[in-house]
Design an enzyme around this catalytic site. Structure first.
Site, short mmCIF file in Angstrom:
data_model
loop_
_atom_site.label_atom_id
_atom_site.label_comp_id
_atom_site.label_asym_id
_atom_site.label_seq_id
_atom_site.Cartn_x
_atom_site.Cartn_y
_atom_site.Cartn_z
N LYS A 165 1.23 -1.37 -0.47
CA LYS A 165 -0.14 -0.31 0.04
C LYS A 165 0.74 1.54 -0.12
O LYS A 165 0.75 2.64 -1.11
CB LYS A 165 -0.57 -0.55 1.41
N ARG A 199 -9.93 0.76 8.57
CA ARG A 199 -9.10 -0.72 9.22
C ARG A 199 -10.27 -1.57 9.41
O ARG A 199 -10.27 -2.66 9.83
CB ARG A 199 -8.05 -0.73 9.87
N ARG A 230 11.40 -5.26 5.10
CA ARG A 230 11.00 -4.26 4.60
C ARG A 230 11.93 -3.20 5.46
O ARG A 230 12.54 -3.60 6.80
CB ARG A 230 9.16 -3.63 5.26
N ARG A 273 11.05 -1.81 11.02
CA ARG A 273 9.54 -1.51 11.82
C ARG A 273 10.11 -2.99 13.29
O ARG A 273 10.41 -3.93 13.12
CB ARG A 273 8.88 -1.15 11.34
N ARG A 275 -1.03 -9.48 12.99
CA ARG A 275 -1.50 -8.72 12.25
C ARG A 275 -2.43 -8.78 10.95
O ARG A 275 -3.38 -8.47 10.53
CB ARG A 275 -0.14 -7.52 11.36
P1 ADP Z 1 2.20 -1.97 2.82
O1 ADP Z 1 2.21 -0.29 3.16
O2 ADP Z 1 0.75 -2.51 2.36
O3 ADP Z 1 2.74 -2.29 4.54
P2 ADP Z 1 5.15 -1.09 1.43
O4 ADP Z 1 4.61 -1.13 0.66
O5 ADP Z 1 5.40 -0.60 2.77
O6 ADP Z 1 3.46 -2.07 2.04
O7 ADP Z 1 5.74 -2.95 1.08
C1 ADP Z 1 5.57 -4.37 2.18
C2 ADP Z 1 7.76 -4.27 1.63
O8 ADP Z 1 7.62 -5.10 0.38
C3 ADP Z 1 8.26 -3.73 1.33
O9 ADP Z 1 9.59 -4.02 2.02
C4 ADP Z 1 8.50 -3.39 -0.03
O10 ADP Z 1 9.15 -2.43 -0.64
C5 ADP Z 1 7.72 -4.19 -0.30
N1 ADP Z 1 7.32 -4.61 -1.24
C6 ADP Z 1 5.97 -3.63 -2.24
N2 ADP Z 1 4.95 -3.46 -3.31
C7 ADP Z 1 6.02 -5.42 -3.63
C8 ADP Z 1 5.91 -6.17 -4.51
N3 ADP Z 1 4.85 -5.82 -5.54
N4 ADP Z 1 6.84 -7.11 -5.13
C9 ADP Z 1 7.58 -7.24 -4.08
N5 ADP Z 1 7.55 -6.68 -3.05
C10 ADP Z 1 7.17 -5.58 -2.46
P1 AMP Z 2 0.44 0.11 9.25
O1 AMP Z 2 1.57 1.34 9.35
O2 AMP Z 2 -0.99 0.52 8.24
O3 AMP Z 2 1.23 -1.69 9.09
O4 AMP Z 2 0.47 0.10 10.54
C1 AMP Z 2 0.88 -0.47 12.20
C2 AMP Z 2 -0.52 -0.43 12.99
O5 AMP Z 2 -0.48 0.72 13.35
C3 AMP Z 2 -1.05 -1.53 13.27
O6 AMP Z 2 -0.75 -2.91 13.47
C4 AMP Z 2 -1.89 -0.72 14.60
O7 AMP Z 2 -1.67 -1.27 15.72
C5 AMP Z 2 -2.07 0.77 13.56
N1 AMP Z 2 -3.16 1.30 13.08
C6 AMP Z 2 -2.59 1.14 12.06
N2 AMP Z 2 -3.95 1.50 10.94
C7 AMP Z 2 -4.58 1.99 12.15
C8 AMP Z 2 -5.56 1.84 11.58
N3 AMP Z 2 -7.00 2.13 10.80
N4 AMP Z 2 -6.83 1.02 12.58
C9 AMP Z 2 -6.46 0.84 14.37
N5 AMP Z 2 -5.18 0.02 14.04
C10 AMP Z 2 -4.44 1.46 13.48
#
Ligand code: ADP
Ligand code: AMP
Length: 221
Positions: A13, A88, A127, A160, A171
Site C-alpha cells: 500500500k 481498517r 522491509r 520496524r 497483524r
Molecule cells: P504496506 O504499506 O501495505 O504495509 P509496503 O508498501 O510497505 O506495504 O511494502 C511492504 C514491503 O514489500 C516493502 O519492503 C516493499 O519494498 C515490498 N514490496 C512492495 N510491493 C512489492 C511487490 N509488488 N513485490 C515485492 N515486494 C514488494
Molecule cells: P501500518 O503502518 O499500516 O502497518 O500500521 C501499523 C500499526 O498501526 C497497526 O498494526 C495498528 O496497530 C496501527 N494502525 C494503523 N492504522 C490503523 C487503523 N486505521 N486502525 C487501527 N489501528 C491502526
C-alpha cells in the site's frame, strides 16, 4: 478525487501510494505513519497506541478516528486524498463516509491489493524504512544502492519493531477478521477494485494507474 487503499500488512500500500501520489498528485495519508510519528514525539497519543502496535493489534477506533478524520478534513480538496491503512474497520469506514458527506465530498474508489499470506511474511521481514523521508525499501525486492542507507538522503534505514514473524501473524489475523470485511462494504457501494498485488511493483502500479485513470475519466465525463 478521493481513494482508499485496502490490503493486508505488507501488501504494498505504501509503495503504491507513493508512486500514485507522485503521478496523480494525491495527498497521501498513512495512518501507520501518523501513529509512528506520534510515538517518536513521545506524545500522549503515541503512548496510548504503543502497546497495541507492538502486539500487532488494531488501535481502538475512538483513538485513531479523530486524528485521521481531522487530517482528512483539512486535506486540500483540489488534490484528493489517498488513504493508506485507514479505514481498517467497518466503524472507521462508516465514520469516514459520514465525515466526507458533511463536507460535500466522498470516496470514489477502494483499491484492494490482493497478496496471499505466504508472501506477506517475506515482504514484511525484509522491509526497511528511511526514518527521515519515509521511503520504503526491501532487502531483496527493492534494495537501496548502498546496503542499509537511504538513496535519497543517506540516512540509516530502520527495521520496524512490529515487522517480525511473530507480530505479523497477529497483524494478518487482525486484517482477516476486522479489515477484509470492508471489501464487502465497498463492493456493496460499487466502489471496490481488486488488484493482483502479488506481481512485480511496476505491474501492480500499472494495474492501479489504469483504475485511477478510468475513475478520473468518469469524473470528467
Ligand atoms: P504496506 O504499506 O501495505 O504495509 P509496503 O508498501 O510497505 O506495504 O511494502 C511492504 C514491503 O514489500 C516493502 O519492503 C516493499 O519494498 C515490498 N514490496 C512492495 N510491493 C512489492 C511487490 N509488488 N513485490 C515485492 N515486494 C514488494
Ligand atoms: P501500518 O503502518 O499500516 O502497518 O500500521 C501499523 C500499526 O498501526 C497497526 O498494526 C495498528 O496497530 C496501527 N494502525 C494503523 N492504522 C490503523 C487503523 N486505521 N486502525 C487501527 N489501528 C491502526
Amino acid at each position: 478525487m478521493n481513494l482508499v487503499l485496502l490490503g493486508p500488512p505488507g501488501a504494498g500500500k505504501g509503495t503504491q501510494a507513493e508512486r500514485l501520489s507522485e503521478t496523480f498528485g494525491f495527498f497521501h495519508l498513512s495512518s501507520g505513519d501518523v501513529l509512528r510519528a506520534e510515538r517518536k514525539r513521545g506524545s500522549a497519543l503515541g503512548k496510548r497506541v504503543a502497546g497495541y502496535m507492538d502486539a500487532g493489534e488494531l488501535v481502538p477506533d475512538e483513538i485513531i478516528m479523530e486524528v485521521i478524520l481531522e487530517q482528512v478534513r483539512s486535506s486540500p480538496e483540489s488534490a484528493g486524498f489517498l488513504l493508506d491503512g485507514f479505514p481498517r474497520t467497518r466503524t472507521q469506514a462508516e465514520r469516514l463516509e459520514e465525515a466526507l458527506t458533511g463536507e460535500g465530498r466522498r470516496t470514489r474508489g477502494a483499491l484492494s491489493l490482493e497478496v496471499p499470506d505466504e508472501e506477506i511474511v517475506e515482504r514484511i521481514t525484509g522491509r526497511r524504512i528511511c526514518p527521515t523521508c519515509r521511503r520504503v525499501y526491501h532487502v531483496k525486492y527493492q534494495p537501496p544502492a548502498k546496503p542499509g542507507q537511504c538513496d535519497a538522503d543517506g540516512a540509516s534505514l530502520d527495521h520496524r519493531s512490529d515487522d517480525t514473524v511473530e507480530v505479523v501473524e497477529q497483524r494478518l489475523r487482525a486484517y482477516h477478521e476486522q479489515t477484509e470485511p470492508l471489501k464487502t462494504f465497498y463492493r456493496e457501494r460499487d466502489l471496490l477494485f481488486e488488484v493482483d498485488g502479488s506481481r512485480e511493483m511496476e505491474a501492480v502500479f500499472e494495474g492501479c494507474s489504469r483504475i485511477v485513470r478510468g475513475l478520473m475519466n468518469e469524473a470528467g465525463a
